[in-house]
Enzyme design. Structure first.
Site, PDB file in Angstrom:
ATOM      1  N   ASP A  47       0.819  -1.212   0.000  1.00 21.75           N
ATOM      2  CA  ASP A  47       0.000   0.000   0.000  1.00 21.75           C
ATOM      3  C   ASP A  47       0.850   1.259   0.000  1.00 21.75           C
ATOM      4  O   ASP A  47       0.333   2.360  -0.158  1.00 21.75           O
ATOM      5  CB  ASP A  47      -0.954  -0.005   1.198  1.00 21.75           C
TER       6      ASP A  47
ATOM      7  N   SER B  76      -6.698   5.320  -0.250  1.00 23.92           N
ATOM      8  CA  SER B  76      -6.954   4.034  -0.902  1.00 23.92           C
ATOM      9  C   SER B  76      -8.449   3.744  -0.854  1.00 23.92           C
ATOM     10  O   SER B  76      -9.070   3.853   0.203  1.00 23.92           O
ATOM     11  CB  SER B  76      -6.196   2.913  -0.185  1.00 23.92           C
TER      12      SER B  76
ATOM     13  N   GLN C 139      -4.881  -1.318  -7.386  1.00 27.43           N
ATOM     14  CA  GLN C 139      -5.543  -0.422  -6.437  1.00 27.43           C
ATOM     15  C   GLN C 139      -6.139   0.772  -7.166  1.00 27.43           C
ATOM     16  O   GLN C 139      -5.550   1.292  -8.114  1.00 27.43           O
ATOM     17  CB  GLN C 139      -4.556   0.093  -5.390  1.00 27.43           C
TER      18      GLN C 139
END
Length: 288
Positions: free
Chosen positions: A205, A229, A279
Site C-alpha cells: 500500500d 486508498s 488499487q
C-alpha cells in the site's frame, strides 16, 4: 517502528475468540490509519482460521471509512467456504459501531501445474546505486518541502529506494510509472509464508498511488491533493525471501473522475515474480 519485530507486533492480532481478533494502529505519517496496516491485520485474522494448511493466493478489499489511529480495530472473520481445493474467508473490520473495511481472501491447497511469468524490466538500477528515503532526508533536509520532510522523518521498519527521484523544487510531468526497491530492517530469518505474505501486503500500500500522480506532477503533489486508498486487490504467486531487496514496479493506466488506478508487480532481485497488486485511490484536487 524501526524493525521487522516492531511490525510483527503490530500485525499479529490479539485473539478474542475463534473468529474475532483485535488490533491497534501506528502512524506512517498520515492522521488516519494506514491502509496497508488494515489489509495485513485482516489477513492475519483470516489466516488464523485456516486449519488445513492452505496458502493465501488472492485477496480483494474495500476501505469504507477512514480509521481512527487512537481506537482499537476489531476484525470479525466469516468462514464462507472450505471446499475440496479452496477455502474462502470474509473479514469485516470495525471501530466501535462503525464498519471501516471489508476483505475477502482465498486460500488454495498446494498443487503442481503449468507455470510462466512476465519478465522484470531490464536495465533497472540496483539498490546499491540508489538513495533511500533515509538518505534523502539526511542529504536534502534543508531543501525539502515541510510536508515531505515530516513524512521522511517517520521511523519505519522498511527501507525504500526509488529508482528515480522527482525534484519537488522543479516539478514536471512524468511517465505514469514508479519503481521502488524495498527491504525489511532487522532479522527476517524464520518467517513462515503466511507471515511474509502479510508483511508484503502491508508494504504494497506504500508508493502505488505515486504512479497515478506522476503524469500531473507539474501541478499536483501530496500537499494539494487529497488521496486515500479506495480498494486493493492482490495475487500471490510464489514464495520469496525478505533477506534481499525486492522491486515494486508500478504503472497507472488511467486517472479520471478524481480517482487514480494503478497496478504493480513485485519481483525478487533475480526477477522472480512474487505478487501482483491493483488499487484504485481517491486523487482529489484540494480547492483553495
Amino acid at each position: 517502528m524501526t524493525t521487522v519485530d516492531d511490525l510483527l507486533n503490530l500485525l499479529v492480532l490479539d485473539k478474542v475468540n475463534d473468529s474475532a481478533f483485535n488490533g491497534v494502529s501506528k502512524t506512517v505519517g498520515s492522521p488516519m490509519v494506514f491502509g496497508g496496516q488494515v489489509l495485513a491485520q485482516a489477513l492475519n485474522a483470516a489466516s488464523r482460521t485456516i486449519k488445513n494448511n492452505r496458502v493465501l493466493h488472492s485477496m480483494h478489499a474495500y476501505f469504507l471509512e477512514a480509521g481512527d489511529l487512537e481506537c482499537p480495530i476489531t476484525y470479525n472473520v466469516s468462514n464462507v467456504r472450505d471446499g475440496g481445493s479452496f477455502s474462502v474467508r470474509r473479514v469485516t473490520a470495525h471501530q466501535n459501531d462503525t464498519r471501516i473495511f471489508i476483505l475477502s481472501a482465498s486460500f488454495h491447497k498446494q498443487e503442481d501445474g503449468y507455470e510462466h511469468q512476465i519478465q522484470m524490466k531490464k536495465g533497472i538500477k540496483q539498490p546499491e546505486e540508489l538513495l533511500s528515503w533515509t538518505d534523502m532526508r539526511t542529504e536534502f533536509s534543508d531543501a525539502l518541502p515541510k510536508t515531505l520532510k515530516s513524512f521522511l522523518e517517520i521511523k519505519r521498519p522498511v527501507e525504500f529506494k526509488p529508482t528515480a527521484f522527482a525534484n519537488p523544487l522543479q516539478p514536471k510531468n512524468l511517465p505514469p510509472t514508479h519503481e521502488v526497491w524495498f527491504k525489511l530492517k532487522g532479522d527476517v530469518k524464520g518467517l513462515d509464508l503466511a507471515t511474509k505474505q502479510q508483511i508484503l501486503t502491508y508494504i504494497s500500500d506504500y508508493n502505488i498511488l505515486t504512479a497515478t500522480l506522476n503524469p500531473h506532477a507539474s501541478k499536483a503533489h501530496w500537499g494539494n491533493t487529497q488521496t486515500a486508498s479506495l480498494d486493493h486487490s492482490m495475487w500471490y504467486f510464489r514464495d520469496f525471501d525478505f533477506s534481499d531487496w525486492l522491486l515494486y514496479a508500478m504503472e497507472s493506466p488511467s486517472t479520471s473522475g478524481a480517482r487514480g488506478f494503478a497496478r504493480g508487480n513485485i519481483f525478487t532481485r533475480e526477477g522472480v515474480l512474487v505478487a501482483t497488486v491493483a488499487q484504485e485511490g481517491l486523487i482529489r484536487p484540494i480547492k483553495k
